[in-house]
Enzyme design. Structure first.
Site, PDB file in Angstrom:
ATOM      1  N   ASN A  13       0.869  -1.183   0.000  1.00  0.00           N
ATOM      2  CA  ASN A  13       0.000   0.000   0.000  1.00  0.00           C
ATOM      3  C   ASN A  13       0.902   1.228   0.000  1.00  0.00           C
ATOM      4  OD1 ASN A  13      -1.773   2.081   0.550  1.00  0.00           O
ATOM      5  ND2 ASN A  13      -2.093   1.489   2.710  1.00  0.00           N
ATOM      6  N   LYS A  15       0.014   4.283  -0.157  1.00  0.00           N
ATOM      7  CA  LYS A  15      -0.630   5.469   0.432  1.00  0.00           C
ATOM      8  C   LYS A  15      -0.441   6.666  -0.507  1.00  0.00           C
ATOM      9  CE  LYS A  15       0.436   3.440   4.851  1.00  0.00           C
ATOM     10  NZ  LYS A  15       0.288   3.526   6.275  1.00  0.00           N
ATOM     11  N   HIS A  99      -9.305   0.875   4.742  1.00  0.00           N
ATOM     12  CA  HIS A  99      -8.028   0.987   5.452  1.00  0.00           C
ATOM     13  C   HIS A  99      -8.236   1.883   6.671  1.00  0.00           C
ATOM     14  CE1 HIS A  99      -3.921   2.251   6.319  1.00  0.00           C
ATOM     15  NE2 HIS A  99      -3.547   1.149   5.721  1.00  0.00           N
ATOM     16  N   GLU A 101      -6.709   4.295   7.787  1.00  0.00           N
ATOM     17  CA  GLU A 101      -6.574   5.739   7.516  1.00  0.00           C
ATOM     18  C   GLU A 101      -7.837   6.293   6.859  1.00  0.00           C
ATOM     19  OE1 GLU A 101      -2.811   5.443   5.487  1.00  0.00           O
ATOM     20  OE2 GLU A 101      -1.919   4.799   7.377  1.00  0.00           O
ATOM     21  N   GLU A 171      -5.221  -5.418  10.528  1.00  0.00           N
ATOM     22  CA  GLU A 171      -4.222  -4.382  10.732  1.00  0.00           C
ATOM     23  C   GLU A 171      -4.468  -3.681  12.070  1.00  0.00           C
ATOM     24  OE1 GLU A 171      -2.256  -3.129   6.842  1.00  0.00           O
ATOM     25  OE2 GLU A 171      -3.975  -1.830   7.139  1.00  0.00           O
ATOM     26  N   GLY A 177       2.633   1.993  10.602  1.00  0.00           N
ATOM     27  CA  GLY A 177       3.521   3.130  10.445  1.00  0.00           C
ATOM     28  C   GLY A 177       4.239   3.524  11.724  1.00  0.00           C
ATOM     29  N   SER A 217       3.677  -2.536  10.109  1.00  0.00           N
ATOM     30  CA  SER A 217       5.145  -2.540  10.228  1.00  0.00           C
ATOM     31  C   SER A 217       5.780  -3.877   9.833  1.00  0.00           C
ATOM     32  CB  SER A 217       5.559  -2.121  11.638  1.00  0.00           C
ATOM     33  OG  SER A 217       5.107  -0.802  11.911  1.00  0.00           O
TER      34      SER A 217
END
Ligand code: PEP
Length: 259
Positions: A13, A15, A99, A101, A171, A177, A217
């Protein structure tokens, strides 16, 4: 049917990173590094404006391209949105949905996740549906409750035929991140919880066949241990997918030396 029925997926991904030149440069380095037979499927999800170029650059390879989001209408007066049909026409076979985010910054919910999954399937895309708890939820012992709620609201309205075509990504938001990977045991426990939910809603065969990726990560030096867990069927990789040598090492996790 055993774990070997589930072909692993390594998905990147990107982003909101990489312009067109950087996209070209990535594939120039990456593609030669992943040559040769491998057991896993490879998916890369660049920003919308570089999907077509990424699809063109990978057309004669086994790498699949995916979008990072879509809107559920086929077309219409929805300024700024992109449909599943448009992703398909740009050369995508896959799409990320919900996701964390998207949930955190763009107001996405389990309900919008479900509408997007259905739209992706209607367009012939394979959705990778993201679930996972935030730190506060983990610390207060609510992880399984959150996974149940996300599954029940976002995924369980699908019928069995639709469900068979989706991929789930676990996730934990606190591991995205942050450099904090879930321990293989934490990840394996959450994956087992999700597989139990699949069994409850869709039965044994669906639970055996459903691919559940871990994301948070993932790096070249931890991918192998994560992938050795029984219920982990692949990885969704953010940061380490931006760098072609790192991502190639993750894709080649079965054969490359630990770094
Ligand atoms: C992600 O964006 O889905 C992700 C897992 O990011 P990172 O690998 O950087 O934690």
């Amino acid at each position: 049917m055993g774990v070997h029925m589930r072909r692993p997926i390594i998905a990147g991904n990107w982003k909101m990173y990489k312009d067109t030149g950087q996209t070209r440069a990535f594939f120039e380095t990456f593609l030669p590094l992943i040559k040769g037979p491998k057991n896993c499927e490879v998916v890369i999800c660049p920003p919308f404006v570089n999907l077509q170029i990424a699809a063109d650059l990978t057309a004669s390879t086994s790498v699949h391209i995916g979008g990072q989001n879509l809107f559920w209408a086929k077309e219409g007066a929805y300024t700024g949105e992109i449909s599943g049909e448009m992703l398909k026409a740009a050369g995508c076979g896959w799409v990320l949905i919900a996701h964390s985010e998207r949930r955190q910054y763009f107001g996405e919910t389990d309900e919008t996740a479900n509408r997007k999954i259905v739209a992706a399937l209607d367009a012939g895309l394979t959705p990778i549906v993201c679930v996972g708890e935030v730190l506060k939820e983990r610390e207060s012992g609510q992880t399984n409750l959150v996974l149940d709620k996300q599954f029940t609201g976002g995924i369980a309205p699908l019928n069995s035929e639709q469900f068979a075509k989706i991929v789930i990504a676990y996730e934990p938001v606190w591991a995205i991140g942050t450099g904090k990977t879930a321990t293989p045991q934490i990840a394996a426990d959450a994956h087992a919880t999700i597989r139990t939910l699949v069994r409850k809603h869709y039965g044994n065969d669906a639970a055996e066949n459903c691919r559940i990726l871990y994301g948070g990560s993932v790096k070249p030096d931890n991918v192998r241990e994560l992938m050795s867990q029984h219920d982990i069927d692949g990885a969704l990789v953010g940061g380490a997918s931006l760098e072609p040598v790192s991502f190639a090492a993750i894709v080649n996790y079965e054969t490359s030396k630990l770094q």
